[in-house]
Design an enzyme around this catalytic site. Structure first.
Site, PDB file in Angstrom:
ATOM      1  N   HIS A 294      -7.091 -70.121  27.331  1.00  0.00           N
ATOM      2  CA  HIS A 294      -5.771 -69.695  27.802  1.00  0.00           C
ATOM      3  C   HIS A 294      -4.714 -70.451  27.008  1.00  0.00           C
ATOM      4  CE1 HIS A 294      -2.320 -69.179  30.440  1.00  0.00           C
ATOM      5  NE2 HIS A 294      -2.987 -68.297  31.146  1.00  0.00           N
ATOM      6  N   HIS A 337      -3.339 -78.321  35.514  1.00  0.00           N
ATOM      7  CA  HIS A 337      -2.758 -79.223  34.522  1.00  0.00           C
ATOM      8  C   HIS A 337      -1.706 -80.141  35.131  1.00  0.00           C
ATOM      9  CE1 HIS A 337       0.203 -75.955  34.522  1.00  0.00           C
ATOM     10  NE2 HIS A 337       1.046 -76.717  33.861  1.00  0.00           N
ATOM     11  N   GLU A 343       8.779 -78.277  35.905  1.00  0.00           N
ATOM     12  CA  GLU A 343       8.767 -76.826  35.933  1.00  0.00           C
ATOM     13  C   GLU A 343       9.327 -76.298  37.248  1.00  0.00           C
ATOM     14  OE1 GLU A 343       4.675 -75.857  35.470  1.00  0.00           O
ATOM     15  OE2 GLU A 343       4.495 -76.761  33.490  1.00  0.00           O
ATOM     16  N   TYR A 352       2.343 -63.310  41.103  1.00  0.00           N
ATOM     17  CA  TYR A 352       1.994 -64.163  39.969  1.00  0.00           C
ATOM     18  C   TYR A 352       0.495 -64.375  39.971  1.00  0.00           C
ATOM     19  CZ  TYR A 352       1.924 -68.283  36.926  1.00  0.00           C
ATOM     20  OH  TYR A 352       1.651 -69.172  35.910  1.00  0.00           O
ATOM     21  N   HIS A 370       7.439 -78.144  40.296  1.00  0.00           N
ATOM     22  CA  HIS A 370       6.402 -79.109  39.956  1.00  0.00           C
ATOM     23  C   HIS A 370       7.015 -80.097  38.981  1.00  0.00           C
ATOM     24  CE1 HIS A 370       3.535 -75.510  40.767  1.00  0.00           C
ATOM     25  NE2 HIS A 370       3.823 -76.146  41.898  1.00  0.00           N
ATOM     26  N   HIS A 376      -0.983 -79.443  39.346  1.00  0.00           N
ATOM     27  CA  HIS A 376      -0.859 -78.119  39.932  1.00  0.00           C
ATOM     28  C   HIS A 376      -1.720 -77.139  39.148  1.00  0.00           C
ATOM     29  CE1 HIS A 376       2.277 -78.453  36.849  1.00  0.00           C
ATOM     30  NE2 HIS A 376       2.251 -77.136  36.727  1.00  0.00           N
TER      31      HIS A 376
END
Length: 441
Positions: A294, A337, A343, A352, A370, A376
């Protein structure tokens, strides 16, 4: 909204190169030829320069526009302090920075007669507006069109409509911004927001730092992500209106108001690159993996406000637009991560792919924060589903999410920290992530 107003807004001019010089005139002959400020401007207009950057910044970064208007901006009475409402600015000192993961439901219904400015509600931010560093996250919820005019001396406003469209009457002309679009009003540009529906709701990033620009593409090459040709500026349109008009100015974190005897939206022609614009997020050219793994979310950056450290943005605007997922042997939703960047994520429509929707979940109009190094990623339901999914090509086209990503922690306002629509059990979405470790014999 009148049919004529919508027609003007839909007659936007393509920028044909983000950040380059552009021009428009509402009356033929209003733009002077060969000189920015001739001894006498055409048609009895006044020539005025609006500078969004210092005169001596590098030419590639300089932002300025020449305006040819009925009256100069200098013709106004004194400003007086007025109520800030729920609008706050950096430095944010009402609370201490919070390392916890936080999520809010959509804002509650506003009181009748709430316009865009009165409907601004500050979640938090960082930096210092007076030092032109950092950013702020605002939300808005309005049910009335603005009769007054607003400008922000502290920063540019990136407006992300989520419910209900806005017709932004600016000094440069009208911008039509509906859900799925973003509109940017540069620092110091005056505008009035007219509602296209009974109500309007959305998000705002107030960028105190360097103006947003397209990110460098590096190894991607010459094409991809947001294309410069898809950003559109307004066609020149002016208001020749006599009579009292309230003008509100945001300056060093506070609102100041003055009553003009004419509309300040009286620019007949303009040229330059310090201009408002609108962009359709569905035109974003998504770049992704066609093999495995990803990619980092930076690959979805639409606009960036660079800092003094290369690659470390004051704020990035990132969109998770419709796209294909084809990675083999890959956990396809965003991975678990921790990030040095902070963010704030919002949702314009749909769902989402890393979070469950529905009551108490991540829904359009809501948002999550975050802060730096907070752990998260996908919730348990998403993890379980993605870990066992058949990895055939999959089209994600049922959601439109975005992120304001910033180099510093976002400190909350006191009303955001105690808001009734702050979800109290957000951490629960990661409960039940079981131990699967099995050492080899």
């Amino acid at each position: 909204m009148s049919r004529d107003a919508r027609k003007r807004a839909e007659g936007l001019t393509y920028l044909h190169g983000f950040g380059n010089e552009h021009s428009s005139e509402a009356v033929s002959g209003a733009l002077p030829e060969g000189r920015n400020a001739p001894q006498r401007a055409p048609l009895g207009l006044y020539a005025e320069q609006l500078s969004g950057t210092a005169f001596t910044e590098p030419r590639a970064h300089n932002r300025r526009s020449w305006l040819y208007r009925i009256r100069p901006s200098a013709a106004h009475p004194a400003f007086r302090r007025t109520d800030n409402g729920a609008l706050r600015s950096a430095p944010f000192t009402e609370t201490v920075p919070d390392p916890n993961r936080l999520r809010w439901d959509p804002m509650p219904e506003p009181a009748p007669g709430t316009d865009f400015l009165a409907g601004l509600w500050t979640l938090g931010g960082n930096g210092d507006a007076a030092q032109r560093t950092g950013m702020a996250v605002h939300l808005y919820h309005a049910n009335a069109s603005m009769e007054r005019v607003f400008s922000d001396a502290d920063g540019e406003l990136l407006i992300v409509p989520e419910h209900g469209g806005l017709l932004l009457h600016t000094e440069f002309g009208a911008l039509l911004a509906e859900p799925g679009h973003v509109a940017l009003v540069p620092r110091g540009v005056r505008f009035r927001a007219e509602l296209l529906d009974d109500g309007a709701r959305g998000y705002v990033c107030e960028n105190y730092g360097a103006p947003f620009r397209l990110p460098d593409l590096g190894p991607i090459g010459a094409n991809g992500l947001a294309n410069a040709r898809d950003f559109r500026a307004p066609a020149a349109a002016y208001e020749d209106v006599e009579g009292p008009v309230e003008v509100v100015n945001k300056f060093c974190g506070n609102l100041w108001a003055a009553e003009y005897d004419h509309s300040p939206l009286d620019v007949v022609a303009w040229h330059g690159n310090h201009v408002p614009y609108v962009y359709d997020l569905r035109r974003f050219n998504v770049i992704g993996s066609v093999s495995y793994d990803h990619p980092d979310p930076s690959i979805f950056t639409v606009l960036t406000s660079p800092s003094d450290t290369p690659g470390l943005a004051g704020v990035d605007f990132v969109v998770f637009a419709p796209r294909w997922l084809v990675g083999e042997d890959t956990f396809r939703p965003p991975y678990f991560h921790r990030n040095v960047m902070s963010e704030y994520m919002g949702l314009v429509e749909g769902a989402y792919d890393a979070k469950s929707a529905g009551k108490g979940g991540f829904v359009p109009g809501g948002g999550s924060l975050h802060n730096m190094m907070s752990a998260h990623g996908p919730d348990r339901a998403t993890f379980d589903r993605a870990s066992t999914a058949e990895l055939k090509p999959q089209k994600i086209d049922d959601g439109l999410a975005f992120m304001f990503e910033t180099r510093w922690p976002v400190t909350l306002t006191s009303h955001a920290a105690r808001a009734e629509h702050l979800q109290q059990r957000y951490d629960d979405v990661w409960q039940g992530l079981e131990r699967h470790f099995r050492p080899l014999p």
